[in-house]
Design a protein around this motif. Sequence first.
Motif, PDB file in Angstrom:
ATOM      1  N   THR A   1       1.104  -1.194   0.235  1.00  0.00           N
ATOM      2  CA  THR A   1      -0.055   0.035  -0.174  1.00  0.00           C
ATOM      3  C   THR A   1       0.874   1.196  -0.093  1.00  0.00           C
ATOM      4  N   PRO A   2       0.208   2.468  -0.175  1.00  0.00           N
ATOM      5  CA  PRO A   2       1.146   3.686  -0.399  1.00  0.00           C
ATOM      6  C   PRO A   2       1.882   3.793   1.105  1.00  0.00           C
ATOM      7  N   THR A   3       1.545   3.125   2.223  1.00  0.00           N
ATOM      8  CA  THR A   3       2.167   3.483   3.591  1.00  0.00           C
ATOM      9  C   THR A   3       2.843   2.199   3.960  1.00  0.00           C
ATOM     10  N   GLY A   4       2.404   1.119   3.595  1.00  0.00           N
ATOM     11  CA  GLY A   4       2.892  -0.290   4.126  1.00  0.00           C
ATOM     12  C   GLY A   4       3.109  -1.327   3.346  1.00  0.00           C
ATOM     13  N   THR A   5       4.003  -2.355   3.686  1.00  0.00           N
ATOM     14  CA  THR A   5       4.189  -3.638   2.925  1.00  0.00           C
ATOM     15  C   THR A   5       3.819  -4.924   3.975  1.00  0.00           C
ATOM     16  N   TYR A   6       3.070  -5.649   3.331  1.00  0.00           N
ATOM     17  CA  TYR A   6       2.862  -6.913   4.206  1.00  0.00           C
ATOM     18  C   TYR A   6       3.163  -8.495   3.413  1.00  0.00           C
ATOM     19  N   GLU A   7       3.648  -9.029   4.090  1.00  0.00           N
ATOM     20  CA  GLU A   7       4.021 -10.353   3.639  1.00  0.00           C
ATOM     21  C   GLU A   7       3.356 -11.665   4.193  1.00  0.00           C
ATOM     22  N   MET A   8       2.664 -12.492   3.353  1.00  0.00           N
ATOM     23  CA  MET A   8       1.969 -13.751   3.892  1.00  0.00           C
ATOM     24  C   MET A   8       2.316 -14.915   3.037  1.00  0.00           C
ATOM     25  N   LYS A   9       2.396 -16.077   3.609  1.00  0.00           N
ATOM     26  CA  LYS A   9       2.945 -17.176   3.164  1.00  0.00           C
ATOM     27  C   LYS A   9       1.621 -17.968   2.701  1.00  0.00           C
ATOM     28  N   GLY A  10       1.496 -18.336   1.450  1.00  0.00           N
ATOM     29  CA  GLY A  10       0.343 -19.014   0.944  1.00  0.00           C
ATOM     30  C   GLY A  10       0.580 -20.495   0.775  1.00  0.00           C
ATOM     31  N   LEU A  11       0.023 -20.991  -0.372  1.00  0.00           N
ATOM     32  CA  LEU A  11       0.238 -22.560  -0.692  1.00  0.00           C
ATOM     33  C   LEU A  11       0.140 -22.632  -2.156  1.00  0.00           C
ATOM     34  N   ASP A  12       0.776 -23.909  -2.609  1.00  0.00           N
ATOM     35  CA  ASP A  12       0.628 -24.012  -3.941  1.00  0.00           C
ATOM     36  C   ASP A  12      -0.487 -24.238  -4.693  1.00  0.00           C
ATOM     37  N   ALA A  13      -0.879 -23.590  -5.706  1.00  0.00           N
ATOM     38  CA  ALA A  13      -2.188 -23.313  -6.237  1.00  0.00           C
ATOM     39  C   ALA A  13      -2.566 -25.094  -6.634  1.00  0.00           C
ATOM     40  N   ASN A  14      -1.913 -25.774  -6.966  1.00  0.00           N
ATOM     41  CA  ASN A  14      -2.263 -27.098  -7.326  1.00  0.00           C
ATOM     42  C   ASN A  14      -2.736 -27.874  -6.289  1.00  0.00           C
ATOM     43  N   GLU A  15      -2.667 -27.490  -4.986  1.00  0.00           N
ATOM     44  CA  GLU A  15      -3.216 -28.247  -3.998  1.00  0.00           C
ATOM     45  C   GLU A  15      -4.794 -28.079  -3.936  1.00  0.00           C
ATOM     46  N   PHE A  16      -5.182 -26.789  -4.666  1.00  0.00           N
ATOM     47  CA  PHE A  16      -6.565 -26.478  -4.532  1.00  0.00           C
ATOM     48  C   PHE A  16      -7.463 -27.413  -5.241  1.00  0.00           C
ATOM     49  N   PRO A  17      -8.683 -27.744  -4.596  1.00  0.00           N
ATOM     50  CA  PRO A  17      -9.826 -28.707  -5.253  1.00  0.00           C
ATOM     51  C   PRO A  17     -10.059 -28.260  -6.740  1.00  0.00           C
ATOM     52  N   ALA A  18     -10.273 -29.174  -7.618  1.00  0.00           N
ATOM     53  CA  ALA A  18     -10.421 -28.644  -8.928  1.00  0.00           C
ATOM     54  C   ALA A  18     -11.763 -28.311  -9.058  1.00  0.00           C
ATOM     55  N   ILE A  19     -12.011 -26.919  -9.817  1.00  0.00           N
ATOM     56  CA  ILE A  19     -13.330 -26.812 -10.223  1.00  0.00           C
ATOM     57  C   ILE A  19     -13.963 -27.405 -10.947  1.00  0.00           C
ATOM     58  N   PRO A  20     -15.106 -28.027 -10.506  1.00  0.00           N
ATOM     59  CA  PRO A  20     -15.800 -28.851 -11.447  1.00  0.00           C
ATOM     60  C   PRO A  20     -16.232 -28.360 -12.677  1.00  0.00           C
ATOM     61  N   PRO A  21     -16.015 -29.340 -13.758  1.00  0.00           N
ATOM     62  CA  PRO A  21     -16.279 -28.858 -15.290  1.00  0.00           C
ATOM     63  C   PRO A  21     -17.796 -29.134 -15.644  1.00  0.00           C
ATOM     64  N   PHE A  22     -18.303 -28.282 -16.451  1.00  0.00           N
ATOM     65  CA  PHE A  22     -19.650 -28.208 -16.839  1.00  0.00           C
ATOM     66  C   PHE A  22     -19.688 -28.755 -18.255  1.00  0.00           C
ATOM     67  N   PRO A  23     -19.362 -29.891 -18.831  1.00  0.00           N
ATOM     68  CA  PRO A  23     -19.149 -30.245 -20.173  1.00  0.00           C
ATOM     69  C   PRO A  23     -20.609 -30.287 -20.979  1.00  0.00           C
ATOM     70  N   GLU A  24     -21.241 -30.884 -20.503  1.00  0.00           N
ATOM     71  CA  GLU A  24     -22.703 -31.158 -21.032  1.00  0.00           C
ATOM     72  C   GLU A  24     -23.757 -30.834 -20.287  1.00  0.00           C
ATOM     73  N   SER A  25     -23.787 -29.685 -19.603  1.00  0.00           N
ATOM     74  CA  SER A  25     -24.961 -29.425 -18.666  1.00  0.00           C
ATOM     75  C   SER A  25     -26.121 -28.983 -19.233  1.00  0.00           C
ATOM     76  N   THR A  26     -27.175 -29.118 -18.307  1.00  0.00           N
ATOM     77  CA  THR A  26     -28.489 -28.603 -18.615  1.00  0.00           C
ATOM     78  C   THR A  26     -28.563 -27.084 -18.098  1.00  0.00           C
ATOM     79  N   LYS A  27     -28.911 -26.329 -19.076  1.00  0.00           N
ATOM     80  CA  LYS A  27     -28.956 -24.881 -18.485  1.00  0.00           C
ATOM     81  C   LYS A  27     -30.545 -24.352 -18.424  1.00  0.00           C
ATOM     82  N   ALA A  28     -30.727 -23.327 -17.398  1.00  0.00           N
ATOM     83  CA  ALA A  28     -31.984 -22.746 -17.094  1.00  0.00           C
ATOM     84  C   ALA A  28     -31.798 -21.354 -16.679  1.00  0.00           C
ATOM     85  N   ASP A  29     -32.563 -20.296 -17.098  1.00  0.00           N
ATOM     86  CA  ASP A  29     -32.117 -18.665 -17.027  1.00  0.00           C
ATOM     87  C   ASP A  29     -33.461 -18.404 -15.971  1.00  0.00           C
ATOM     88  N   PHE A  30     -32.940 -17.786 -14.936  1.00  0.00           N
ATOM     89  CA  PHE A  30     -34.044 -17.118 -13.874  1.00  0.00           C
ATOM     90  C   PHE A  30     -33.661 -15.600 -14.111  1.00  0.00           C
TER      91      PHE A  30
END
Lengths: 371, 386
Positions: free
Chosen positions: A102-131
């Motif tokens: 930020t203009p006045t400060g710096t912060y550091e934090m430890k994260g994790l490897d992005a690969n460990e995050f659960p996969a976002i489910p794909p929607f290959p042939e999904s059925t769709k509805a609009d509301f």
Amino acid sequence: MKFTVALPELQKALQKILPAIPAKSTIPVLEHVHVVLAGTDLTFHATDQEITISLTIPVAGEQDGEVLVPARQFNDLIKELGNAGSVEVSANEDSALISVRTPTGTYEMKGLDANEFPAIPPFPESTKADFSKEEMQRIANKTVFAVSTEEYRPSMTGVFFQFASNMVTAVATDGFRLSRVIIRGEDRFPDELDVIIPARAVDLLKKVDSEVSMEVSRTHARFTISSQTITTRVIDEKYPPYQNVIPSDNDKTLVVNQREVLSAIKRVSLFANTNTRHVRFRMSERVLAVHSEDEDSGGKGTETIPCEFSHDTFEVGFNYRFLEEAIKNITADDDPDLNVQMTFSTPIRAVLIKPGADNDSLLMLVMPVKI
Amino acid sequence: MAWTDIIGQDRIKHLLQRMIHEQRLPQAMLFSGMAGTGAVGLAIEFARTSNCIDPIRTTTGIDACGVCRSCAQFRHLGHPNLRLTVALPAGKGGEVESEMKADVIEELKTQILALAEDPYFEIRLPNATQIKIGAIRELKRTLTLSAAQEGGRRVCLIVHADEMTTEASNAFLKTLEEPHEGVTIILTTERPERMLQTITSRCQEVVVPPLGDDLLAEALHRCDGIPEADATLIASFAQGSYTRARSFMNEDMRGYRQDVVDLLRLALKGQSFRIPLTEALAEIAEGKDKVKVEMMLSLLLLWLRDAYSIVKTGTSASIMNVDQRDALEKFAASFGNADYPRVLRAVEHSVRLVHRNVNLTLVLLPLLLDIRRVFHEARSATMRAS
């Protein structure tokens, strides 16, 4: 990864994804937000393994990349930075070290490897509805209250969406009461689709702020609300044949004003037995008497309000909480005059509650109690 | 973690890998075997391999690739297809994560991470002795949801399943009987006899046997950097449990062995053995260190077994206390015709008595006098014969 983002946008985005971060978890990765930068699109993903919320906001991106950021710490920091100005966020993917400048400060934090995050489910042939926004809010607001919390009836812990012949029927029930909302959608809905959405996910849809597109795959349902998506696992069970419990031969009809009957129930229920929660409706052609009595404490209360009743006299008992929640559910968009229509057959058979203006888009059912 | 991180158990590894390879995954399995045999590690590895996106298939088996997204999620056991259920501390509620106390969550989190690093780590929360019905209900609830990630296999692992309360077990029966598609439930237990028969009969039982001494010694040497001679010594009385073997690592085995051999020498001395022996025993018993005495007796057992082996085979090729060869050969030469089986049985019996909390002096004194009697009889017989 490196980008600069305006604080208000970042704060708003974090507020929207936080509901998917579990308050407590034994799995460290779930306490993190998956942050992906691609060009000028910054996407956040948060999940508790049941519900995943994703959100994309525009930022001034400098270097693409992805990392897992500790959610609470990051959110607490961003909240404390005030709501003006911008911050520069950069991350080293290899060491998963995230820095916020930020203009006045710096912060550091430890994260994790992005690969460990659960996969976002794909929607290959999904059925769709609009509301539309109103339709989705209507479904969410008027069904979730009736969902069961009993784990031994898993199918009833969600809201059942049944698409058929250009309309969707959303149903929730816990065996004592039921709420059904019907929305007609011309060509916006799939021909045939049954899916049970967990109550928690439907709860999140109460506050949608634009139209919603709903997609359903074999294992997941996804609700896209402009730049935000809410993905949820579905309840993999068969919904009970709820139609069978909706009576078609209720011949006695009562019409009362919603506000009057609600306030009468509220007052009278103060004198009801706190365990049984019984209140009694005694109807005659012009007058409805709401009565409660607690033999243990000796207290009793009666209110009379004007009504229209199709028969001479009739008496029926309710659990006041179920009745109150059902009647409260009728709002001005169901009936501008706020009239409630209740139909009965015998004192031990299901009571139907509808908005006074006779439409079938909202129907509730409450089982009476024996008095 | 990988299959190779689990010591031995080739038969079970092969069985599990074949199940994955042939896609014939059972609905419920019960891994029964004592702590430190690798049951939990095998279950996790089963889950990891059956979820791997790009598994490595060989002629002999199947292994997770270790680099795909699924394997990355298994690195800290955070994969949504793996669900661990363990006993939680007693107290009001708190059987569901959202209701657990912060310190319990932290402790559990640390222990799960430790398990991710070390398949032989035993998850054990303080004051946690029961898997209650709330935990099973939560497990059942998640099973009614669709799979979090398509493909792969959902594995629900219940560690120490014998700690399920009767209510929890009964609540679980229906789930075991009518399993959900794509789900394998694995129960691990050290005491299958303490589980409801109705539970065990619904699972395919996989007995995880104790590990061989040579495997243990090799593992201690390779993974924990124990010198070979010490590793052999430790392995020989770890009773097939790697966890047990590791718990002995920090003990002064050689010192204990010296103590117990000194005690044996004292008991076999000529006339003036009584007072020194009683004093030495009093000193040992005073410490009330049951574990130490058990260990000393086990060491004595090994030592005597070695002596017996020299007597029987005439060579010292197969002894375990290799560094004691000279002393053992001398001992064997002096007591060649003693009734070793009787002595060994007596020591084994004493180990059991110590285990059952019998007063240490009351165990050790009769034992040593008994040993003295046997060996002295042998010596006088030899003398008479010559």
